[in-house]
Scaffold this motif. Structure first.
Motif, PDB file in Angstrom:
ATOM      1  N   VAL B 171     -41.271  74.633  23.851  1.00  0.00           N
ATOM      2  CA  VAL B 171     -42.224  74.918  22.776  1.00  0.00           C
ATOM      3  C   VAL B 171     -41.540  75.750  21.706  1.00  0.00           C
ATOM      4  CG1 VAL B 171     -44.216  74.819  24.312  1.00  0.00           C
ATOM      5  CG2 VAL B 171     -43.167  77.024  23.797  1.00  0.00           C
ATOM      6  N   LYS B 175     -37.386  72.528  20.817  1.00  0.00           N
ATOM      7  CA  LYS B 175     -38.375  71.497  20.535  1.00  0.00           C
ATOM      8  C   LYS B 175     -37.800  70.518  19.515  1.00  0.00           C
ATOM      9  CE  LYS B 175     -41.978  72.885  18.335  1.00  0.00           C
ATOM     10  NZ  LYS B 175     -43.183  73.675  18.125  1.00  0.00           N
ATOM     11  N   MET B 178     -38.556  66.553  15.075  1.00  0.00           N
ATOM     12  CA  MET B 178     -39.263  65.356  14.647  1.00  0.00           C
ATOM     13  C   MET B 178     -40.289  64.914  15.688  1.00  0.00           C
ATOM     14  SD  MET B 178     -37.610  65.107  11.906  1.00  0.00           S
ATOM     15  CE  MET B 178     -38.160  63.529  11.247  1.00  0.00           C
ATOM     16  N   GLY B 179     -40.574  65.739  16.646  1.00  0.00           N
ATOM     17  CA  GLY B 179     -41.401  65.308  17.778  1.00  0.00           C
ATOM     18  C   GLY B 179     -42.858  65.659  17.642  1.00  0.00           C
ATOM     19  N   PHE B 180     -43.343  65.898  16.426  1.00  0.00           N
ATOM     20  CA  PHE B 180     -44.760  66.179  16.200  1.00  0.00           C
ATOM     21  C   PHE B 180     -45.250  67.330  17.061  1.00  0.00           C
ATOM     22  CE2 PHE B 180     -44.176  61.986  14.603  1.00  0.00           C
ATOM     23  CZ  PHE B 180     -44.917  61.977  13.442  1.00  0.00           C
ATOM     24  N   ASN B 181     -44.389  68.351  17.221  1.00  0.00           N
ATOM     25  CA  ASN B 181     -44.805  69.555  17.943  1.00  0.00           C
ATOM     26  C   ASN B 181     -44.993  69.335  19.435  1.00  0.00           C
ATOM     27  OD1 ASN B 181     -44.775  72.031  16.924  1.00  0.00           O
ATOM     28  ND2 ASN B 181     -46.860  72.036  16.122  1.00  0.00           N
ATOM     29  N   PHE B 182     -44.668  68.158  19.933  1.00  0.00           N
ATOM     30  CA  PHE B 182     -44.801  67.957  21.371  1.00  0.00           C
ATOM     31  C   PHE B 182     -43.694  68.711  22.081  1.00  0.00           C
ATOM     32  CE2 PHE B 182     -48.090  65.452  23.031  1.00  0.00           C
ATOM     33  CZ  PHE B 182     -47.830  65.329  24.380  1.00  0.00           C
ATOM     34  N   PRO B 183     -43.991  69.349  23.252  1.00  0.00           N
ATOM     35  CA  PRO B 183     -42.964  70.173  23.900  1.00  0.00           C
ATOM     36  C   PRO B 183     -41.904  69.314  24.576  1.00  0.00           C
ATOM     37  CG  PRO B 183     -44.961  70.185  25.200  1.00  0.00           C
ATOM     38  CD  PRO B 183     -45.267  69.413  23.966  1.00  0.00           C
ATOM     39  N   GLN B 184     -40.996  68.780  23.805  1.00  0.00           N
ATOM     40  CA  GLN B 184     -39.875  68.050  24.384  1.00  0.00           C
ATOM     41  C   GLN B 184     -38.695  68.109  23.433  1.00  0.00           C
ATOM     42  OE1 GLN B 184     -41.922  64.435  25.107  1.00  0.00           O
ATOM     43  NE2 GLN B 184     -41.642  63.635  23.052  1.00  0.00           N
ATOM     44  N   MET B 187     -34.318  63.071  21.799  1.00  0.00           N
ATOM     45  CA  MET B 187     -33.798  62.046  22.695  1.00  0.00           C
ATOM     46  C   MET B 187     -32.279  62.182  22.703  1.00  0.00           C
ATOM     47  SD  MET B 187     -36.309  60.314  23.965  1.00  0.00           S
ATOM     48  CE  MET B 187     -35.465  58.874  24.645  1.00  0.00           C
ATOM     49  N   GLN B 276     -34.201  62.833  27.897  1.00  0.00           N
ATOM     50  CA  GLN B 276     -34.492  63.978  27.046  1.00  0.00           C
ATOM     51  C   GLN B 276     -35.007  65.089  27.968  1.00  0.00           C
ATOM     52  OE1 GLN B 276     -38.720  62.152  25.774  1.00  0.00           O
ATOM     53  NE2 GLN B 276     -37.928  63.624  24.310  1.00  0.00           N
ATOM     54  N   GLN B 278     -37.821  67.349  29.032  1.00  0.00           N
ATOM     55  CA  GLN B 278     -39.263  67.524  28.843  1.00  0.00           C
ATOM     56  C   GLN B 278     -39.832  68.174  30.104  1.00  0.00           C
ATOM     57  OE1 GLN B 278     -41.349  63.631  29.925  1.00  0.00           O
ATOM     58  NE2 GLN B 278     -39.971  62.983  28.307  1.00  0.00           N
ATOM     59  N   ARG B 279     -41.059  68.597  29.985  1.00  0.00           N
ATOM     60  CA  ARG B 279     -41.611  69.382  31.086  1.00  0.00           C
ATOM     61  C   ARG B 279     -41.734  68.588  32.368  1.00  0.00           C
ATOM     62  NH1 ARG B 279     -46.176  72.947  29.496  1.00  0.00           N
ATOM     63  NH2 ARG B 279     -47.332  71.088  30.028  1.00  0.00           N
ATOM     64  N   SER B 280     -41.869  67.280  32.241  1.00  0.00           N
ATOM     65  CA  SER B 280     -42.049  66.486  33.462  1.00  0.00           C
ATOM     66  C   SER B 280     -40.757  66.389  34.260  1.00  0.00           C
ATOM     67  CB  SER B 280     -42.556  65.097  33.120  1.00  0.00           C
ATOM     68  OG  SER B 280     -41.624  64.431  32.311  1.00  0.00           O
TER      69      SER B 280
ATOM     70  N   GLU C  79     -46.232  61.903  33.151  1.00  0.00           N
ATOM     71  CA  GLU C  79     -45.371  61.390  32.083  1.00  0.00           C
ATOM     72  C   GLU C  79     -43.925  61.563  32.515  1.00  0.00           C
ATOM     73  OE1 GLU C  79     -46.712  63.874  28.955  1.00  0.00           O
ATOM     74  OE2 GLU C  79     -48.668  62.913  28.835  1.00  0.00           O
ATOM     75  N   PHE C 103     -49.693  60.287  24.874  1.00  0.00           N
ATOM     76  CA  PHE C 103     -48.571  60.367  23.952  1.00  0.00           C
ATOM     77  C   PHE C 103     -47.241  60.353  24.700  1.00  0.00           C
ATOM     78  CE2 PHE C 103     -45.324  62.846  21.819  1.00  0.00           C
ATOM     79  CZ  PHE C 103     -45.252  62.209  20.601  1.00  0.00           C
ATOM     80  N   PHE C 127     -46.603  57.514  17.181  1.00  0.00           N
ATOM     81  CA  PHE C 127     -46.250  57.264  15.792  1.00  0.00           C
ATOM     82  C   PHE C 127     -45.265  56.096  15.650  1.00  0.00           C
ATOM     83  CE2 PHE C 127     -43.829  60.740  17.610  1.00  0.00           C
ATOM     84  CZ  PHE C 127     -42.514  60.312  17.433  1.00  0.00           C
ATOM     85  N   PHE C 166     -52.237  70.408  23.237  1.00  0.00           N
ATOM     86  CA  PHE C 166     -50.882  70.515  22.693  1.00  0.00           C
ATOM     87  C   PHE C 166     -50.958  70.677  21.175  1.00  0.00           C
ATOM     88  CE2 PHE C 166     -50.069  68.236  26.647  1.00  0.00           C
ATOM     89  CZ  PHE C 166     -48.933  68.874  27.116  1.00  0.00           C
ATOM     90  N   PRO C 167     -50.048  71.449  20.591  1.00  0.00           N
ATOM     91  CA  PRO C 167     -50.084  71.622  19.122  1.00  0.00           C
ATOM     92  C   PRO C 167     -49.502  70.418  18.403  1.00  0.00           C
ATOM     93  CG  PRO C 167     -48.306  72.942  20.062  1.00  0.00           C
ATOM     94  CD  PRO C 167     -49.009  72.284  21.220  1.00  0.00           C
ATOM     95  N   ILE C 168     -50.059  69.238  18.642  1.00  0.00           N
ATOM     96  CA  ILE C 168     -49.593  68.036  17.959  1.00  0.00           C
ATOM     97  C   ILE C 168     -50.554  67.746  16.810  1.00  0.00           C
ATOM     98  CG2 ILE C 168     -48.420  67.047  19.954  1.00  0.00           C
ATOM     99  CD1 ILE C 168     -50.891  65.290  20.413  1.00  0.00           C
ATOM    100  N   PRO C 169     -50.130  66.984  15.802  1.00  0.00           N
ATOM    101  CA  PRO C 169     -50.957  66.785  14.601  1.00  0.00           C
ATOM    102  C   PRO C 169     -52.392  66.390  14.913  1.00  0.00           C
ATOM    103  CG  PRO C 169     -48.784  65.844  14.276  1.00  0.00           C
ATOM    104  CD  PRO C 169     -48.822  66.327  15.696  1.00  0.00           C
ATOM    105  N   ASN C 197     -50.950  73.842  26.371  1.00  0.00           N
ATOM    106  CA  ASN C 197     -49.815  72.943  26.643  1.00  0.00           C
ATOM    107  C   ASN C 197     -49.983  72.118  27.915  1.00  0.00           C
ATOM    108  OD1 ASN C 197     -47.827  73.018  24.510  1.00  0.00           O
ATOM    109  ND2 ASN C 197     -47.680  75.206  24.948  1.00  0.00           N
ATOM    110  N   LYS C 366     -44.186  77.168  16.335  1.00  0.00           N
ATOM    111  CA  LYS C 366     -43.205  76.350  15.623  1.00  0.00           C
ATOM    112  C   LYS C 366     -42.053  76.012  16.548  1.00  0.00           C
ATOM    113  CE  LYS C 366     -44.888  75.809  11.499  1.00  0.00           C
ATOM    114  NZ  LYS C 366     -45.257  74.454  11.060  1.00  0.00           N
TER     115      LYS C 366
END
Lengths: 511, 363, 366
Positions: B171, B175, B178-184, B187, B276, B278-280, C79, C103, C127, C166-169, C197, C366
């Motif tokens: 986070v 992060k 370009m990942g739209f704020n997703f926690p990952q 790539m 990548q 990521q949390r998983s 996921e 997602f 996206f 999650f803080p996504i758009p 999260n 951020k």
């Protein structure tokens, strides 16, 4: 004629292809002290386990006061009125004495504690009910076992080598206790290889050899040599008497050693000084629990001292007080500990792998890998030379009888050709034939110039092999006494503390 | 009457029969199969379809079997490493944390140097992963050796810290912008992905590594003197002190080997199927491997089979969900019951049950 | 019957695996083969929440197609590599229509789409697009704006809160619209957000809700939780609460403010029809009030009648396009200009929105 208390008819037990007991007939009369004599591996322990319900027999039957009895667990045996004190103890280390006893005996801890003290005073079995078992010596643990059995008020008490950890004075008192129990109608099955003892107090003796009964005698009518011959099937080997050697180089020097252990139940050692030279055997006598365990670990290197105290223990002239067991062994030191299972040997490993424990120095490991061929060869030699009764190097150490395992461990340490050998309880639980063999090897080694330090609770043994003897009591050493100039009585007095005029607890508490 | 009112007792058999030991897993499979058969009938599912998907397909369908191999890789790596410590009675239950650290260390290369190219990248990532896992294990080792703190607790706590560290990185600084704020993370570039071993599948070079590792552990535990010293420490700690083997070294070695293996597995997971960070990535391999290690009898060869079994059960379970429409809970019931029956079966190989009629003994 | 088909299905697929991929479509288009539709969900399929809404969206299709469709719902799929394998396996089994319900499935689902051109894939909240891969999302913000109006009307403290996944758009826009809607009624309203999260972590969600309540928030927005954890905590504490996707009114009979419900069935039906007709196209599907995908249900009776009138009016304007939620002037959190007066954010800007509007007090991670 009333039926005997316990009758065995044709009792048998096999483990795989090994016949541990075969067609055993035995009668224990009410109010008698009955000895079971036999070499290690003769089947004594198995027989006791069958009676006590630890194992179930394959053949034959057990009669209790004339009626068939089937015991499938020690609990049932206890309910029927049979108690047993084992050679290896079954106490929980992390519990106190009274907690251990409360697992089997109902009652509040306060009551039990009081009963423990009373029994201890009556039978000479001193033990602090609040002490943790792990802090007790082997001897003290055995006392707890005996007390625990006595608390369930048995009709038949089985004792597996009960005297081997007691000082002479306490043995006397125990015998008085046994006599009183007998007069009170309690029968006693007494396993021992101390023939004099058996002759002193037993009414009957049943002699086992290779799992079968070979004779059934009144021991008072036979001398020790005759009994020994029945046991081992041939005449007893004679002990070679040690001739005096001129004392040589000092190989072990303990100089003003003080030690205060973290464990509040362990014995502190105060101001200990002594030395062992080449060509001599120094013995250490004493009632167990007086600091032997602590001194043993400090000499073996299992415990180490702070660097500043390195000079307190010197081996081969070098300060080693702060060095571990491996470093000391590198200097030519070898050690046989009191406990065989779990310390001197790993029970779940083969004899071959147990050789590796200390004999890896003899080229059994190359480039970090174990050389299995050499390992097996070494083990085979040890088995042959020291008459270890085992199927082979692959036998598990834990499957050997106590005496055989002791022979193996002693053999392994002797084969290291040490310059300095330290042996704790060299013949504890070992039969008379093997014990004599071990003692003779020790004396031979001494004659070849090895320095030997022996701790034993059997005074007779020390008198047999030592040049000098010291006594340990409450963490302090007596002056060293030349064997030629002292006797059992004097050593015994040092053991209970009357010699120094300090007022021995043992003597006063019970007389 | 202080005795418990139990009438059944387990009596140790004098010698465990080898044939019984071999039959035990089959008996367990039959028992679990029977119980679950009834369950599927009650649920209205076709038992034949379920069993085929769950037990047969992982081995007969190449794509399924390749997934079994993929799943086996981290389990085998971690369980072999843990077994070394378990046999020395150094109980490292924090492989999950060491796994996460391995993944983080490995990911540092593609995260910091996303443009780097060259075949050395994935190799370096694996090495870094192993180092990361081992480093994470130094903390419990130090605390155990110096302060006598239980490594069981410390390794477990360190796993929780590792999970938080992973969260923080994902986070925060690592992060993907370009990942739209997703926690990952980003790539990974191609050179930061492990080469595929079998075309068309996800099986990668880590599989070979896992088997090489199993072989090394076998050599270490069965042939080396150091491995022997660890065994002695596990079987008889007093004998270790008696022989003069260092207990501290045993703790260090056990934890470092376990940590390295877990870290390596973590690296292989991010550089393998994930691609990548990521949390998983933390999906419980570190804990499952504990079961795998004990199921395999803590033996390097046994663990190969137990990791295959657990991996196949997992893939079979997924198959049953997808192909036979079995709910996930029912899949877990099957896996759980198989383990329970297996443990019961091997207990019965070593012990026999004795029926003790009450009140038989009267003095 | 179904299971019989199942077995036949995968026996075939097992055989097919070894064959050239080119043969696969032939099998799929065999005369009476039903269309295999698979929905993959990240959390356990409950009777509420996101997964429930997606799953319910398939119900009319089941009714319409009957034996011609075989619908499989795979729940609680983490996921990562496991999801990738399961989607691959589902397609290998002959399923031709895949709905990847999270997602986080994006990479795996896209790979599946690329390897299997005959399969159509819908991917939630993403996206990326491909010829047979469409991301889909709901214009939640259109309805969360309405909920904001209601929340401002019932709040006494003027402090609103949101427990967000999650803080996504997608979720950021929901919170922003909630704040803007509230400000339309009471300009002083402030909104605090806690990002947990996770899509499904009831314990953490409850903790977050309690933290917001402790700060004095008296209306809580449970933003994209698949469990009623937040809702029940608020009912207990006596704070108004509302959520997305499917109604959780039964968990808060007294303090339930309403539900921004999603009905995916029109969209799914359309896409599946396109697939069968062979006209499926990879596009971004961004569906809102006008598409009848997003709608507020179970309005609380505590909302004053005059506000309710305003809400209904706004809803109508949003549906006919005369009201844009993100129409300027909108200030950013720090007071700088977000959207200029007279301008309005387009869809591209909305799906990438990474800033909070003024009135949302919690800084965005951020």
């Amino acid at each position: 004629m009333p039926s005997p208390l316990l009758t065995l008819r044709g009792l048998g037990k096999s483990y795989g292809s090994v016949r541990a007991n075969h067609a055993i007939d035995l009668e224990v009369a009410e109010g008698s002290i009955h000895a079971i004599l036999g070499e290690n591996g003769a089947g004594k322990s198995t027989l006791m386990k069958l009676i006590y319900g630890v194992e179930t027999p394959d053949a034959g039957e057990i009669l209790w006061r004339g009626a068939p009895l089937r015991v499938t667990s020690p609990a049932e045996a206890r309910r029927a009125g049979i108690g047993m004190v084992f050679q290896h103890f079954s106490l929980f280390d992390t519990l106190t004495v009274v907690e251990n006893i409360s697992l089997v005996v109902p009652g509040t801890k306060a009551d039990l504690g009081q009963r423990i003290r009373t029994l201890g005073q009556t039978f000479g079995l001193d033990v602090d009910p609040q002490a943790y078992v792990h802090a007790l010596s082997v001897g003290e643990r055995q006392r707890v076992e005996i007390i625990r059995c006595l608390m369930t008020d048995p009709r038949l008490l089985i004792l597996d080598e009960p005297t081997s950890v007691l000082p002479p004075q306490s043995v006397e008192r125990l015998f008085q206790t046994l006599q009183r129990l007998k007069e009170g109608g309690v029968s006693i099955l007494f396993i021992s290889h101390k023939l004099d003892e058996v002759r002193a107090i037993c009414d009957r003796a049943t002699i086992l050899r290779a799992g079968t009964v070979v004779d059934n005698v009144d021991p008072r009518g036979h001398d020790a040599h005759a009994l020994a011959r029945m046991m081992i099937g041939h005449a007893m080997p004679e002990m070679a008497h040690a001739r005096s050697l001129a004392p040589g180089e000092v190989l072990l020097q303990v100089d003003r050693l003080n030690h205060r252990p973290d464990d509040p139940f362990a014995m502190a050692l105060a101001d200990m000084s002594f030395e062992v030279r080449t060509g001599e055997v120094l013995g250490l006598a004493g009632v167990s629990g007086n600091g032997q365990a602590e001194l043993t670990r400090l000499i073996s290197g299992e415990w180490t001292l702070p660097r500043a105290d390195a000079e307190r223990v010197r081996m081969m002239g070098r300060p080693v007080g702060d060095r571990g067991a491996a470093d000391r062994r590198e200097l030519g030191f070898a050690f046989v500990p009191e406990e065989r299972l779990g310390r001197g040997a790993v029970p779940d490993m083969s004899l071959a792998d147990n050789s590796l424990l200390t004999a890896h120095r003899l080229g059994l490991v190359r480039n970090g890998l174990i050389d299995r061929t050499r390992e097996a060869a070494f083990t085979r030699r040890c088995i042959e030379e020291f008459d270890v009764r085992a199927p082979g190097p692959e036998a598990e150490a834990g499957a050997l009888s106590g005496g055989n395992l002791q022979k193996f461990i002693v053999g392994r340490e002797l084969m290291l050709a040490p310059r300095l050998l330290f042996v704790a309880q060299p013949t504890w639980g070992v039969d008379i034939g093997a014990a004599t063999a071990i003692r003779r090897r020790l004396v031979e080694l001494r004659n070849q110039g090895c320095a030997i330090f022996v701790i034993s609770e059997e005074i007779e043994e020390l008198f047999e092999i030592c040049d000098r003897v010291m006594v340990i009591r409450e963490g302090r050493l007596s002056p060293s006494l030349r064997i030629a100039e002292t006797d059992v009585q004097e050593v015994g007095r040092y053991m209970v503390g009357t010699r120094e005029g300090t007022g021995g607890g043992d003597e006063r508490a019970h007389s | 009457m202080t005795e418990l009112p139990f009438r059944l007792r387990l009596i140790r058999r004098d010698g465990a029969s080898r044939r019984a030991a071999l039959l035990a897993p089959l008996a367990a499979l039959l028992a679990a199969g029977l119980v679950n058969f009834l369950l599927y009938i009650a649920m209205g599912k076709d038992p034949a379809a379920v069993f085929y998907a769950m037990l047969v397909e992982p081995f007969v369908s190449w794509s399924s079997f390749s997934e079994v191999l993929l799943k086996l890789t981290p389990l085998l790596l971690i369980a072999e490493g843990l077994a070394v410590g378990f046999r020395a009675k150094v109980i490292n239950i924090g492989a999950e944390g060491q796994f996460i650290l391995g993944a983080i260390f490995a990911a540092s290369i593609p995260v910091w140097f996303p443009e780097a190219t060259g075949g050395w990248i994935w190799a370096l990532m694996l090495l870094l992963g192993g180092i990361g896992g081992a480093l994470w294990a130094t903390v419990p080792a130090f605390w155990r050796v110096r302060l006598n703190a239980s490594e069981i607790l410390v390794t477990l706590m360190m796993s929780l810290i590792a999970a938080q560290l992973l969260n923080y990185l994902l986070v925060g600084p690592w992060k993907d912008p370009m990942g739209f704020n997703f926690p990952q993370s980003v790539m990974f570039q191609n050179d930061a992905i492990l080469p595929t071993l079998i075309p068309g599948t996800r099986v990668n070079v880590a599989l070979i590594l896992a088997f090489v590792w199993a072989g090394l552990i076998y050599l270490y535990m069965q042939k080396s003197f150091q491995g022997y010293q660890l065994l002695v420490g596990g079987l008889a700690p007093h004998a270790t002190a008696y022989a003069g083997f260092s207990e501290g070294r045993a703790v260090w070695l056990s934890l470092l080997i376990g940590g390295f293996a877990a870290g390596l597995a973590g690296a292989a997971e991010v550089a393998g199927p994930l691609g990548q960070l990521q949390r998983s990535v933390s999906s419980g391999y570190g804990y499952t491997a504990i079961i795998v290690a004990y199921l395999g009898g803590l033996h390097p060869i046994g663990i190969i089979f137990s990791s295959l079994l657990i991996a196949a059960l997992n893939i079979g379970g997924d198959n049953a969900m997808v192909s036979a429409d079995l709910p996930k809970a029912a899949v877990e019931v099957f896996q759980g019951s198989l383990l329970v029956f297996y443990l019961a079966a091997i207990t019965l190989v070593r012990f026999r049950i004795q029926w003790r009629p009450p009140q038989e003994v009267r003095a | 019957m179904t299971s019989d088909l199942n077995r036949r299905g995968f026996l075939k697929s097992t055989a097919a695996t070894g064959l050239a991929a080119a043969l696969a479509p032939a099998i799929a288009h065999a005369a009476d083969e039903p269309l295999g539709i698979v929905l993959v969900l990240p959390s356990p399929l409950g009777d509420v929440g996101w997964g429930h809404a997606l799953s319910a969206g398939l119900d009319p299709i089941k009714a319409a197609l009957g034996d011609k469709a075989k619908i499989t719902v795979l729940e609680n799929i983490p996921e990562g590599p496991d999801a990738d394998r399961i989607m691959t396996k589902a397609v290998a089994d002959g399923n031709k229509f895949l709905i990847a319900g999270s997602f986080g499935y994006q990479n795996g689902a896209l790979q599946v789409a690329k390897r299997n051109p005959d399969v159509s894939v819908l991917h939630a909240s993403g996206f990326m697009t491909a010829p047979n891969f469409s991301p889909f999302a709901a214009r939640y913000y259109q309805a969360t704006y309405l909920m904001g109006m209601a929340a401002a009307a019932v709040s006494k403290s003027g402090k609103l809160g949101s427990v967000s996944a999650f803080p996504i758009p997608e979720l950021i826009t929901s919170v922003n619209a909630f704040a803007l809607g509230a400000q339309a009624i009471n300009p002083k309203v402030e909104v605090s957000v806690v990002w947990v999260n996770s899509w499904f972590d009831p314990a953490k969600e409850q903790e977050a809700a309690k933290a917001l309540l402790a700060q004095g928030c008296d209306v809580i927005f449970s933003n994209a939780q698949d469990s009623p954890s937040v809702v029940s905590v608020c009912e207990e504490a006596g704070a108004y609460v509302w959520n997305l996707n499917s109604s959780m009114q039964k968990y808060a009979p007294k303090k339930y403010l309403g539900c921004v419900a999603t009905d995916w069935s029109p969209f799914f039906s359309q896409q599946i029809n396109d697939h069968i007709a062979g006209t499926f196209k990879g596009t971004v599907a961004f569906l809102g009030v006008a598409d009848k995908v997003v709608k507020v249900v179970d309005w609380s009776k505590d909302i004053p009648a005059d506000v309710m009138t305003k809400i209904t009016e706004a809803e109508g304007k949003i549906a006919d396009g005369s009201l844009s939620v993100f129409a300027g002037p909108i200030a950013k959190q720090d007071g700088s200009e977000g959207v200029a007066a007279g301008a309005s954010m387009d869809d591209a800007a909305i799906v990438a929105m990474d800033w909070h509007v003024k009135g949302v007090t919690t800084p965005l991670p951020k």
